[in-house]
Motif scaffolding. Structure first.
Motif, PDB file in Angstrom:
ATOM      1  N   GLY A   4      53.024  30.570  64.272  1.00 26.23           N
ATOM      2  CA  GLY A   4      52.463  30.465  62.929  1.00 26.23           C
ATOM      3  C   GLY A   4      53.505  29.958  61.957  1.00 26.23           C
ATOM      4  O   GLY A   4      53.210  29.149  61.062  1.00 26.23           O
ATOM      5  N   VAL A   5      54.766  30.417  62.105  1.00 29.67           N
ATOM      6  CA  VAL A   5      55.864  29.960  61.257  1.00 29.67           C
ATOM      7  C   VAL A   5      56.158  28.501  61.561  1.00 29.67           C
ATOM      8  O   VAL A   5      56.355  27.684  60.652  1.00 29.67           O
ATOM      9  CB  VAL A   5      57.123  30.845  61.472  1.00 29.67           C
ATOM     10  N   GLU A   6      56.170  28.191  62.865  1.00 29.42           N
ATOM     11  CA  GLU A   6      56.416  26.796  63.248  1.00 29.42           C
ATOM     12  C   GLU A   6      55.307  25.894  62.701  1.00 29.42           C
ATOM     13  O   GLU A   6      55.573  24.792  62.241  1.00 29.42           O
ATOM     14  CB  GLU A   6      56.489  26.682  64.782  1.00 29.42           C
ATOM     15  N   LEU A   7      54.077  26.369  62.767  1.00 25.44           N
ATOM     16  CA  LEU A   7      52.949  25.606  62.242  1.00 25.44           C
ATOM     17  C   LEU A   7      53.101  25.432  60.734  1.00 25.44           C
ATOM     18  O   LEU A   7      52.904  24.323  60.201  1.00 25.44           O
ATOM     19  CB  LEU A   7      51.624  26.307  62.561  1.00 25.44           C
ATOM     20  N   ALA A   8      53.493  26.470  60.039  1.00 24.96           N
ATOM     21  CA  ALA A   8      53.672  26.395  58.593  1.00 24.96           C
ATOM     22  C   ALA A   8      54.808  25.441  58.253  1.00 24.96           C
ATOM     23  O   ALA A   8      54.708  24.639  57.315  1.00 24.96           O
ATOM     24  CB  ALA A   8      53.950  27.783  58.014  1.00 24.96           C
ATOM     25  N   GLU A   9      55.908  25.537  59.026  1.00 25.31           N
ATOM     26  CA  GLU A   9      57.043  24.618  58.791  1.00 25.31           C
ATOM     27  C   GLU A   9      56.619  23.179  59.055  1.00 25.31           C
ATOM     28  O   GLU A   9      56.983  22.269  58.317  1.00 25.31           O
ATOM     29  CB  GLU A   9      58.227  25.006  59.676  1.00 25.31           C
ATOM     30  N   SER A  10      55.856  22.959  60.100  1.00 23.28           N
ATOM     31  CA  SER A  10      55.368  21.622  60.439  1.00 23.28           C
ATOM     32  C   SER A  10      54.463  21.098  59.321  1.00 23.28           C
ATOM     33  O   SER A  10      54.565  19.942  58.914  1.00 23.28           O
ATOM     34  CB  SER A  10      54.612  21.678  61.768  1.00 23.28           C
ATOM     35  N   GLN A  11      53.600  21.962  58.824  1.00 23.65           N
ATOM     36  CA  GLN A  11      52.707  21.572  57.744  1.00 23.65           C
ATOM     37  C   GLN A  11      53.510  21.290  56.469  1.00 23.65           C
ATOM     38  O   GLN A  11      53.201  20.351  55.718  1.00 23.65           O
ATOM     39  CB  GLN A  11      51.670  22.664  57.484  1.00 23.65           C
ATOM     40  N   LEU A  12      54.539  22.089  56.242  1.00 26.43           N
ATOM     41  CA  LEU A  12      55.392  21.883  55.087  1.00 26.43           C
ATOM     42  C   LEU A  12      56.117  20.547  55.196  1.00 26.43           C
ATOM     43  O   LEU A  12      56.195  19.791  54.232  1.00 26.43           O
ATOM     44  CB  LEU A  12      56.405  23.040  54.960  1.00 26.43           C
ATOM     45  N   ARG A  13      56.672  20.243  56.382  1.00 26.89           N
ATOM     46  CA  ARG A  13      57.350  18.955  56.589  1.00 26.89           C
ATOM     47  C   ARG A  13      56.363  17.802  56.396  1.00 26.89           C
ATOM     48  O   ARG A  13      56.699  16.785  55.792  1.00 26.89           O
ATOM     49  CB  ARG A  13      57.986  18.902  57.981  1.00 26.89           C
ATOM     50  N   GLU A  14      55.151  17.955  56.910  1.00 29.20           N
ATOM     51  CA  GLU A  14      54.123  16.918  56.760  1.00 29.20           C
ATOM     52  C   GLU A  14      53.770  16.736  55.283  1.00 29.20           C
ATOM     53  O   GLU A  14      53.638  15.611  54.805  1.00 29.20           O
ATOM     54  CB  GLU A  14      52.878  17.278  57.576  1.00 29.20           C
ATOM     55  N   ALA A  15      53.660  17.833  54.557  1.00 27.84           N
ATOM     56  CA  ALA A  15      53.355  17.759  53.124  1.00 27.84           C
ATOM     57  C   ALA A  15      54.499  17.070  52.388  1.00 27.84           C
ATOM     58  O   ALA A  15      54.268  16.253  51.480  1.00 27.84           O
ATOM     59  CB  ALA A  15      53.109  19.156  52.565  1.00 27.84           C
ATOM     60  N   GLU A  16      55.754  17.402  52.747  1.00 32.96           N
ATOM     61  CA  GLU A  16      56.911  16.751  52.116  1.00 32.96           C
ATOM     62  C   GLU A  16      56.920  15.252  52.419  1.00 32.96           C
ATOM     63  O   GLU A  16      57.225  14.429  51.554  1.00 32.96           O
ATOM     64  CB  GLU A  16      58.212  17.420  52.585  1.00 32.96           C
ATOM     65  N   ARG A  17      56.603  14.936  53.690  1.00 27.85           N
ATOM     66  CA  ARG A  17      56.555  13.520  54.088  1.00 27.85           C
ATOM     67  C   ARG A  17      55.488  12.781  53.287  1.00 27.85           C
ATOM     68  O   ARG A  17      55.726  11.679  52.795  1.00 27.85           O
ATOM     69  CB  ARG A  17      56.283  13.411  55.591  1.00 27.85           C
ATOM     70  N   ARG A  18      54.316  13.375  53.124  1.00 30.64           N
ATOM     71  CA  ARG A  18      53.244  12.768  52.345  1.00 30.64           C
ATOM     72  C   ARG A  18      53.665  12.630  50.880  1.00 30.64           C
ATOM     73  O   ARG A  18      53.409  11.617  50.240  1.00 30.64           O
ATOM     74  CB  ARG A  18      51.952  13.593  52.445  1.00 30.64           C
ATOM     75  N   LYS A  19      54.320  13.655  50.366  1.00 27.14           N
ATOM     76  CA  LYS A  19      54.774  13.620  48.976  1.00 27.14           C
ATOM     77  C   LYS A  19      55.785  12.490  48.795  1.00 27.14           C
ATOM     78  O   LYS A  19      55.723  11.728  47.808  1.00 27.14           O
ATOM     79  CB  LYS A  19      55.388  14.975  48.587  1.00 27.14           C
ATOM     80  N   LEU A  20      56.728  12.345  49.742  1.00 29.70           N
ATOM     81  CA  LEU A  20      57.710  11.248  49.671  1.00 29.70           C
ATOM     82  C   LEU A  20      57.004   9.889  49.764  1.00 29.70           C
ATOM     83  O   LEU A  20      57.370   8.950  49.051  1.00 29.70           O
ATOM     84  CB  LEU A  20      58.756  11.382  50.787  1.00 29.70           C
ATOM     85  N   ALA A  21      56.004   9.802  50.605  1.00 30.51           N
ATOM     86  CA  ALA A  21      55.241   8.556  50.738  1.00 30.51           C
ATOM     87  C   ALA A  21      54.507   8.250  49.432  1.00 30.51           C
ATOM     88  O   ALA A  21      54.460   7.097  48.983  1.00 30.51           O
ATOM     89  CB  ALA A  21      54.267   8.645  51.912  1.00 30.51           C
ATOM     90  N   GLU A  22      53.944   9.291  48.807  1.00 28.14           N
ATOM     91  CA  GLU A  22      53.249   9.093  47.524  1.00 28.14           C
ATOM     92  C   GLU A  22      54.228   8.642  46.444  1.00 28.14           C
ATOM     93  O   GLU A  22      53.924   7.758  45.643  1.00 28.14           O
ATOM     94  CB  GLU A  22      52.561  10.396  47.088  1.00 28.14           C
ATOM     95  N   VAL A  23      55.416   9.259  46.426  1.00 25.78           N
ATOM     96  CA  VAL A  23      56.436   8.877  45.449  1.00 25.78           C
ATOM     97  C   VAL A  23      56.868   7.435  45.694  1.00 25.78           C
ATOM     98  O   VAL A  23      57.003   6.639  44.755  1.00 25.78           O
ATOM     99  CB  VAL A  23      57.643   9.854  45.493  1.00 25.78           C
ATOM    100  N   ALA A  24      57.069   7.080  46.982  1.00 23.31           N
ATOM    101  CA  ALA A  24      57.464   5.704  47.314  1.00 23.31           C
ATOM    102  C   ALA A  24      56.364   4.727  46.894  1.00 23.31           C
ATOM    103  O   ALA A  24      56.643   3.655  46.340  1.00 23.31           O
ATOM    104  CB  ALA A  24      57.758   5.583  48.809  1.00 23.31           C
ATOM    105  N   THR A  25      55.126   5.084  47.128  1.00 20.68           N
ATOM    106  CA  THR A  25      54.000   4.231  46.736  1.00 20.68           C
ATOM    107  C   THR A  25      53.950   4.098  45.218  1.00 20.68           C
ATOM    108  O   THR A  25      53.778   2.996  44.682  1.00 20.68           O
ATOM    109  CB  THR A  25      52.666   4.815  47.264  1.00 20.68           C
TER     110      THR A  25
END
Length: 118
Positions: A4-25
């Motif tokens: 569950g922690v790994e899933l949350a960390e993975s989701q957090l990394r994915e959210a950060e990646r999306r946020k960085l992509a949105e900022v780059a866009t």
């Protein structure tokens, strides 16, 4: 729990990646917008230059038109003067002919007078 922690960390990394992509866009969009704004400003300057060049050309065309009209008027005056000159020259030739006739008549009269005296 760990997965569950790994899933949350993975989701957090994915959210950060999306946020960085949105900022780059968003940054790319801002850069493109700035580039478009600069291009629009340059095109507006070019349009202003073209309008000013057109106005200068229209002014020159107007001047050339005025000059052409003055030239046409001068040509008409010259044609009139030439006609007057030709009329005067013809009148002078007529008067010269009359003068020559009068001179010849005077010479004949003088000869006749001299012959009558003799």
């Amino acid at each position: 729990e760990q997965s569950g922690v790994e899933l949350a960390e993975s989701q957090l990394r994915e959210a950060e990646r999306r946020k960085l992509a949105e900022v780059a866009t968003a940054n790319s969009i801002r850069a493109a917008k700035l580039e478009c704004t600069e291009k629009v400003a340059e095109l507006e300057r070019q349009l202003d230059d073209a309008v000013q060049a057109k106005e200068r050309l229209e002014e020159k065309v107007g001047k050339f038109t005025d000059d052409a009209e003055e030239l046409d008027a001068a040509r008409e005056e010259l044609a009139h003067a030439k006609g007057s000159f030709e009329e005067s020259a013809s009148h002078i030739r007529t008067l010269r002919g009359q003068l020559d006739t009068a001179e010849a008549a005077r010479a004949q009269y003088q000869e006749a007078a001299e012959a009558a005296e003799a």
